[in-house]
Design an enzyme around this catalytic site. Structure first.
Site, PDB file in Angstrom:
ATOM      1  N   TYR A   1     -51.177 -27.441 -53.410  1.00  0.00           N
ATOM      2  CA  TYR A   1     -50.365 -28.800 -52.857  1.00  0.00           C
ATOM      3  C   TYR A   1     -51.717 -29.584 -52.424  1.00  0.00           C
ATOM      4  CZ  TYR A   1     -48.546 -32.001 -49.545  1.00  0.00           C
ATOM      5  OH  TYR A   1     -48.232 -33.035 -48.918  1.00  0.00           O
TER       6      TYR A   1
ATOM      7  N   GLU B   1     -48.649 -37.798 -53.127  1.00  0.00           N
ATOM      8  CA  GLU B   1     -48.281 -36.355 -53.018  1.00  0.00           C
ATOM      9  C   GLU B   1     -48.377 -35.588 -54.453  1.00  0.00           C
ATOM     10  OE1 GLU B   1     -45.837 -33.779 -49.812  1.00  0.00           O
ATOM     11  OE2 GLU B   1     -44.668 -34.936 -51.391  1.00  0.00           O
TER      12      GLU B   1
END
Length: 397
Positions: A118, A206
């Site tokens: 991530y 993101e």
């Protein structure tokens, strides 16, 4: 302004960030043609079909599926395009899917097992610096990781005077447990990602997941990109990517009229001048037992035309049971606002079908109250904040 995944990936790629390649398609036949093109260009035999909507969690709602043949590409694309996709980030009605991204399969077999990470880039408002947040636990909701295993979330703050430095990119790769070619790939990925974020004037990147492939390539498999609306004047090309179908129709119309409007789920419409007063008014409504139906800032020029436009926008929401007008007469005189309210009310006729409470304070507030009280219209005036709250409570009872 939010971008679709395929748009975000194109932006990242323009800055040298490796991405999962794909082609956007508007219908099933275009999806098949896209799959054939990807096979020619990349050699991929399987394809991932991804719904393109401004919402996360698409896979959980059935908006991301793997196709192992061209027939499946056509079938899956036909199922996803036109569906109302419901995810944890949409309303119960979901979002209509108008297009899909046909992407290459990057989870191919090799020397290593593919691994997901991530990564996001955003502003740390507490320090006034940009920050890279990253974790070894990719492909999961970062909120879940933060709650259950907070020790697996790392952050790297960037000094705006220097930008990201080489040792910081290396530290990120090290904390992710990488070595060899994957380590070098990640340092390049992070550096290019941060450059893309800064030079595009974004407010959020993101990437979930960032993938280490079986042959140690590092790439963005997904891309959530939010651009800073205040900087779009510097990026006409990016502003042109706006997809109005993904936004509230009421908010779009209000924006075209020059009104600052945010649609909410409540029963009391708010017409206010100034963001701070608008927030206080929403609190007032909550304390009175109601729920604000919107945030609407008419600004400093609350004339008859602008007030009428604001009323019409608010009343497009069928859940509105009352409207509270709370104006401070500083730049604009209260009597002018009151006259605008009276004229707008008369112009709208039967369309004005909910109770209206008007609180005007500031320059010529006494004259404004007299104008409202003597108008003969079904409008209730208030002087104090609490008085306005009591009247909101009364009409909702």
């Amino acid at each position: 302004m939010n971008l679709h995944e395929y748009q975000g990936k194109e932006l990242l790629s323009s800055f040298g960030v490796r991405i999962q390649r794909g082609i956007v398609a508007q219908n099933a036949d275009e999806a098949v043609a896209a799959a054939k093109k990807l096979t020619e260009d990349t050699g991929t035999s399987w394809h991932v079909i991804k719904a393109q909507v401004h919402a996360g969690g698409r896979g959980k709602g059935g908006g991301v599926k793997l196709a192992k043949s061209l027939d499946q590409v056509k079938e899956i694309a036909g199922q996803i395009i036109g569906m109302d996709l419901v995810t944890p980030q949409t309303s119960a009605e979901g979002k209509r899917v108008h297009q899909v991204l046909v992407a290459e399969d990057v989870y191919y077999p090799g020397a290593n097992e593919p691994k997901e990470y991530y990564m996001s880039v955003l502003l740390n408002r507490g320090t006034g610096r940009n920050m890279i947040m990253y974790s070894t636990e990719g492909g999961m909701d970062i909120e879940t990781v933060a709650e259950e295993t907070p020790e697996l979330i790392f952050t790297e703050e960037i000094d705006p005077s220097t930008g990201i430095l080489a040792f910081q990119a290396r530290r990120i790769a090290f904390n992710l447990g990488l070595s060899g070619m994957a380590f070098k790939e990640m340092t390049k990925f992070v550096t290019s990602l941060y450059k893309a974020y800064v030079e595009s004037d974004s407010s959020l990147f993101e990437i979930n997941p960032v993938l280490r492939t079986s042959d140690d390539k590092i790439m963005a498999v997904d891309a959530k990109v939010s651009l800073d609306d205040n900087a779009l004047y510097r990026h006409k090309d990016l502003a042109a990517l706006r997809d109005l179908r993904e936004e509230s129709a009421i908010e779009v119309e209000a924006g075209e009229l020059g009104l600052n409007y945010v649609d909410l789920e409540g029963n009391v419409g708010c017409m206010v001048n100034g963001a701070g007063l608008a927030m206080a008014t929403m609190d007032l409504i909550k304390q009175a037992g109601g729920e604000p139906a919107n945030f609407l800032d008419v600004g400093g020029t609350a004339d008859a035309a602008r007030v009428e436009a604001a009323f019409r926008i608010i009343l497009k929401d069928k859940g509105v049971k009352a409207i509270l007008v709370n104006i401070f007469g500083g730049i604009v005189r209260c009597d002018r606002v009151a006259q605008g309210i009276v004229e707008a009310y008369k112009n709208m006729g039967d369309a004005m079908n909910v109770p209206i409470i008007v609180r005007l304070q500031g320059t010529n507030a006494d004259i404004a109250k007299e104008l409202i009280d003597n108008s003969g219209l079904d409008v209730m005036s208030a002087t104090e904040f609490q008085e306005a709250a009591d009247k909101v409570q009364a009409v909702l009872a």
